[in-house]
Write an enzyme that holds these catalytic residues in place. Structure first.
Site, PDB file in Angstrom:
ATOM      1  N   ASN A 288      56.300  87.084 -15.001  1.00 32.03           N
ATOM      2  CA  ASN A 288      57.602  87.033 -15.666  1.00 32.03           C
ATOM      3  C   ASN A 288      57.538  86.962 -17.199  1.00 32.03           C
ATOM      4  O   ASN A 288      58.229  87.737 -17.870  1.00 32.03           O
ATOM      5  CB  ASN A 288      58.432  85.868 -15.097  1.00 32.03           C
ATOM      6  CG  ASN A 288      58.780  86.102 -13.636  1.00 32.03           C
ATOM      7  OD1 ASN A 288      58.109  86.845 -12.935  1.00 32.03           O
ATOM      8  ND2 ASN A 288      59.841  85.467 -13.167  1.00 32.03           N
TER       9      ASN A 288
ATOM     10  N   LYS B  66      53.739  80.122  -5.928  1.00 33.23           N
ATOM     11  CA  LYS B  66      54.890  80.865  -6.458  1.00 33.23           C
ATOM     12  C   LYS B  66      54.951  80.712  -7.982  1.00 33.23           C
ATOM     13  O   LYS B  66      55.239  81.665  -8.711  1.00 33.23           O
ATOM     14  CB  LYS B  66      56.176  80.344  -5.795  1.00 33.23           C
ATOM     15  CG  LYS B  66      57.335  81.284  -5.966  1.00 33.23           C
ATOM     16  CD  LYS B  66      58.548  80.900  -5.131  1.00 33.23           C
ATOM     17  CE  LYS B  66      59.699  81.837  -5.486  1.00 33.23           C
ATOM     18  NZ  LYS B  66      60.991  81.188  -5.412  1.00 33.23           N
TER      19      LYS B  66
ATOM     20  N   ARG C   3      75.237  85.919  -8.351  1.00 37.54           N
ATOM     21  CA  ARG C   3      76.678  85.731  -8.515  1.00 37.54           C
ATOM     22  C   ARG C   3      77.314  87.029  -8.989  1.00 37.54           C
ATOM     23  O   ARG C   3      76.938  87.532 -10.051  1.00 37.54           O
ATOM     24  CB  ARG C   3      76.940  84.663  -9.573  1.00 37.54           C
ATOM     25  CG  ARG C   3      76.706  83.268  -9.071  1.00 37.54           C
ATOM     26  CD  ARG C   3      77.544  82.292  -9.869  1.00 37.54           C
ATOM     27  NE  ARG C   3      76.694  81.565 -10.804  1.00 37.54           N
ATOM     28  CZ  ARG C   3      77.124  80.508 -11.482  1.00 37.54           C
ATOM     29  NH1 ARG C   3      78.358  80.082 -11.346  1.00 37.54           N
ATOM     30  NH2 ARG C   3      76.313  79.886 -12.303  1.00 37.54           N
TER      31      ARG C   3
HETATM   32  P1  NAP Z   1      72.922  79.514 -10.388  1.00 40.90           P
HETATM   33  O1  NAP Z   1      73.464  80.729  -9.702  1.00 40.90           O
HETATM   34  O2  NAP Z   1      72.928  79.467 -11.879  1.00 40.90           O
HETATM   35  O3  NAP Z   1      73.704  78.263  -9.812  1.00 40.90           O
HETATM   36  C1  NAP Z   1      73.499  76.969 -10.288  1.00 40.90           C
HETATM   37  C2  NAP Z   1      74.784  76.204 -10.061  1.00 40.90           C
HETATM   38  O4  NAP Z   1      74.556  74.830 -10.356  1.00 40.90           O
HETATM   39  C3  NAP Z   1      75.960  76.664 -10.931  1.00 40.90           C
HETATM   40  O5  NAP Z   1      77.043  76.965 -10.098  1.00 40.90           O
HETATM   41  C4  NAP Z   1      76.254  75.438 -11.798  1.00 40.90           C
HETATM   42  O6  NAP Z   1      77.624  75.208 -12.062  1.00 40.90           O
HETATM   43  C5  NAP Z   1      75.757  74.328 -10.903  1.00 40.90           C
HETATM   44  N1  NAP Z   1      75.538  73.063 -11.614  1.00 40.90           N
HETATM   45  C6  NAP Z   1      74.755  72.803 -12.682  1.00 40.90           C
HETATM   46  N2  NAP Z   1      74.829  71.498 -13.013  1.00 40.90           N
HETATM   47  C7  NAP Z   1      75.689  70.928 -12.142  1.00 40.90           C
HETATM   48  C8  NAP Z   1      76.187  69.609 -11.969  1.00 40.90           C
HETATM   49  N3  NAP Z   1      75.815  68.611 -12.772  1.00 40.90           N
HETATM   50  N4  NAP Z   1      77.063  69.378 -10.964  1.00 40.90           N
HETATM   51  C9  NAP Z   1      77.457  70.383 -10.154  1.00 40.90           C
HETATM   52  N5  NAP Z   1      77.016  71.656 -10.252  1.00 40.90           N
HETATM   53  C10 NAP Z   1      76.134  71.919 -11.243  1.00 40.90           C
HETATM   54  O7  NAP Z   1      71.420  79.236  -9.936  1.00 40.90           O
HETATM   55  P2  NAP Z   1      70.644  79.782  -8.628  1.00 40.90           P
HETATM   56  O8  NAP Z   1      70.249  81.196  -8.863  1.00 40.90           O
HETATM   57  O9  NAP Z   1      71.407  79.430  -7.396  1.00 40.90           O
HETATM   58  O10 NAP Z   1      69.313  78.918  -8.726  1.00 40.90           O
HETATM   59  C11 NAP Z   1      69.201  77.576  -8.274  1.00 40.90           C
HETATM   60  C12 NAP Z   1      67.700  77.290  -8.132  1.00 40.90           C
HETATM   61  O11 NAP Z   1      67.191  78.097  -7.073  1.00 40.90           O
HETATM   62  C13 NAP Z   1      66.886  77.696  -9.378  1.00 40.90           C
HETATM   63  O12 NAP Z   1      65.846  76.782  -9.585  1.00 40.90           O
HETATM   64  C14 NAP Z   1      66.341  79.061  -9.019  1.00 40.90           C
HETATM   65  O13 NAP Z   1      65.130  79.383  -9.709  1.00 40.90           O
HETATM   66  C15 NAP Z   1      66.085  78.880  -7.521  1.00 40.90           C
HETATM   67  N6  NAP Z   1      66.055  80.139  -6.765  1.00 40.90           N
HETATM   68  C16 NAP Z   1      67.087  81.040  -6.884  1.00 40.90           C
HETATM   69  C17 NAP Z   1      67.047  82.214  -6.150  1.00 40.90           C
HETATM   70  C18 NAP Z   1      68.157  83.242  -6.219  1.00 40.90           C
HETATM   71  O14 NAP Z   1      68.025  84.320  -5.622  1.00 40.90           O
HETATM   72  N7  NAP Z   1      69.251  83.002  -6.908  1.00 40.90           N
HETATM   73  C19 NAP Z   1      65.954  82.466  -5.291  1.00 40.90           C
HETATM   74  C20 NAP Z   1      64.938  81.523  -5.193  1.00 40.90           C
HETATM   75  C21 NAP Z   1      65.004  80.356  -5.941  1.00 40.90           C
HETATM   76  P3  NAP Z   1      78.560  76.148 -12.963  1.00 40.90           P
HETATM   77  O15 NAP Z   1      78.956  77.263 -12.043  1.00 40.90           O
HETATM   78  O16 NAP Z   1      79.688  75.256 -13.301  1.00 40.90           O
HETATM   79  O17 NAP Z   1      77.729  76.598 -14.121  1.00 40.90           O
END
Ligand code: NAP
Length: 305
Positions: free
Chosen positions: A192, A184, A133
């Site tokens: 990590n 993974k 983000r």
């Molecule tokens: P993130 O950027 O923190 O996004 C999570 C989102 O979920 C936030 O926008 C949050 O809302 C929302 N959320 C939380 N509770 C909610 C609810 N009850 N209702 C609606 N929305 C809700 O996380 P991310 O990086 O995308 O990661 C998501 C998963 O994918 C994790 O398990 C991560 O380990 C995995 N992953 C991520 C990546 C990567 O590159 N980012 C790669 C591989 C795997 P708010 O904006 O309001 O806080």
């Protein structure tokens, strides 16, 4: 049955999936956390995805969990610790024959979700794509990768898989999704936490190889004992390969800790330790690593679960 993709969570991965599906002409609806977040999103006028420095905006409709209407196809794109509480709120809207795709890293959250909705098909995903983000409602696609999808309870390929290909989301169905998620998880556990404890980039672990090796060996033993021998194959070699290939990177856990964000440790190293206990496998190195990490997180005022 409706073919709308409901996407819970418009963070990094949620935005990456939502924008690509919308661009391919698929019906997408975002489910946001609460009315305040919905209002902020509506003011922004959509999600912005930045790819190779090109920003594109997608005015994808959004709602909250409390909106009306059944959900047939749900992509859960929140963090592992948010998945089960989010599903509890959405459960009344999930259609009987609905399907839920879980994008969470690690293990444990998928079972927490599945227990709440035993009548629905839960599909697990393991993603190596990278996104972050830059701002609210603005995400940068940072690393091309791949998505493995699978259902440990049912090997049949879902009929919508082709839609992901139409949307240029690199995906393949696998009957071994648990092996991929465990592999993974093991790589994450070996790298990590140590980057947090030694306050270093991944490459800094080259100065701590005996510690890395001892942890990798214990993880491999655990994987053998818990029915995941394939995930254990040459684990020590891959751990070292990843450390070298990503030596200039800061691990995701390191970045979370540095930014004062909650980590997913409960579903990574925590899950490995709980699994060892359940199977009666002694893992003193992993236990000690977990205790050191928990202490480190608490000292920073961060939760360890
Ligand atoms: P993130 O950027 O923190 O996004 C999570 C989102 O979920 C936030 O926008 C949050 O809302 C929302 N959320 C939380 N509770 C909610 C609810 N009850 N209702 C609606 N929305 C809700 O996380 P991310 O990086 O995308 O990661 C998501 C998963 O994918 C994790 O398990 C991560 O380990 C995995 N992953 C991520 C990546 C990567 O590159 N980012 C790669 C591989 C795997 P708010 O904006 O309001 O806080």
């Amino acid at each position: 049955m409706s073919s709308t993709w409901h996407i819970l969570g418009a963070g990094s991965l949620g935005t990456l999936w939502a924008c690509r599906l919308a661009r391919a002409g698929k019906a997408v609806r975002l489910i946001l956390r609460d009315p305040q977040r919905l209002q902020a999103y509506q003011q922004a006028g959509g999600l912005t995805l930045v790819e190779q420095d090109q920003a594109s905006k997608y005015a994808i409709p959004a709602e909250t969990a409390e909106s009306r209407g059944p959900i047939h196809r749900l992509l859960v794109a929140c963090k592992a610790y948010d998945a089960a509480p989010a599903i509890a709120r959405l459960a009344p809207r999930l259609a009987q024959e609905g399907e839920v795709v879980l994008l969470q890293n690690g293990l444990g959250s998928q079972d927490e979700v599945a227990e709440q909705i035993p009548h629905l098909r839960c599909i697990f995903a393991s993603s190596t794509e990278g996104a972050f983000r830059e701002d609210d409602w603005r995400v940068r696609f940072a690393g091309h990768g791949f998505n493995w999808l699978g259902d440990p309870a049912n090997p049949a390929t879902p009929e919508w898989l082709e839609e992901l290909h139409d949307a240029s989301i690199p995906t393949e169905w696998t009957v071994d999704i648990l092996t991929r998620l465990w592999r993974k998880l093991a790589l994450n556990c070996a790298i990590n936490p140590l980057t947090v404890l030694h306050d270093c980039q991944n490459g800094g672990l080259l100065g701590h190889l005996p510690e890395v090796d001892a942890i990798s060996a214990e993880l491999a033993r655990l994987l053998h004992c818990c029915g995941q021998p394939e995930a254990a194959e040459n684990l020590d070699e891959e751990v070292q390969r990843v450390i070298v290939a990503t030596s200039a990177n800061y691990s995701s856990m390191y970045q979370d800790v540095r930014a004062g964000r909650r980590t997913e440790v409960h579903y990574l190293l925590g899950h490995a330790c709980r699994t060892a206990e359940r199977h009666g496998v002694e893992v003193p190195q992993l236990e000690q690593l977990h205790q050191r990490l928990v202490k480190n997180l608490h000292a920073r005022g961060l939760p360890s679960a």
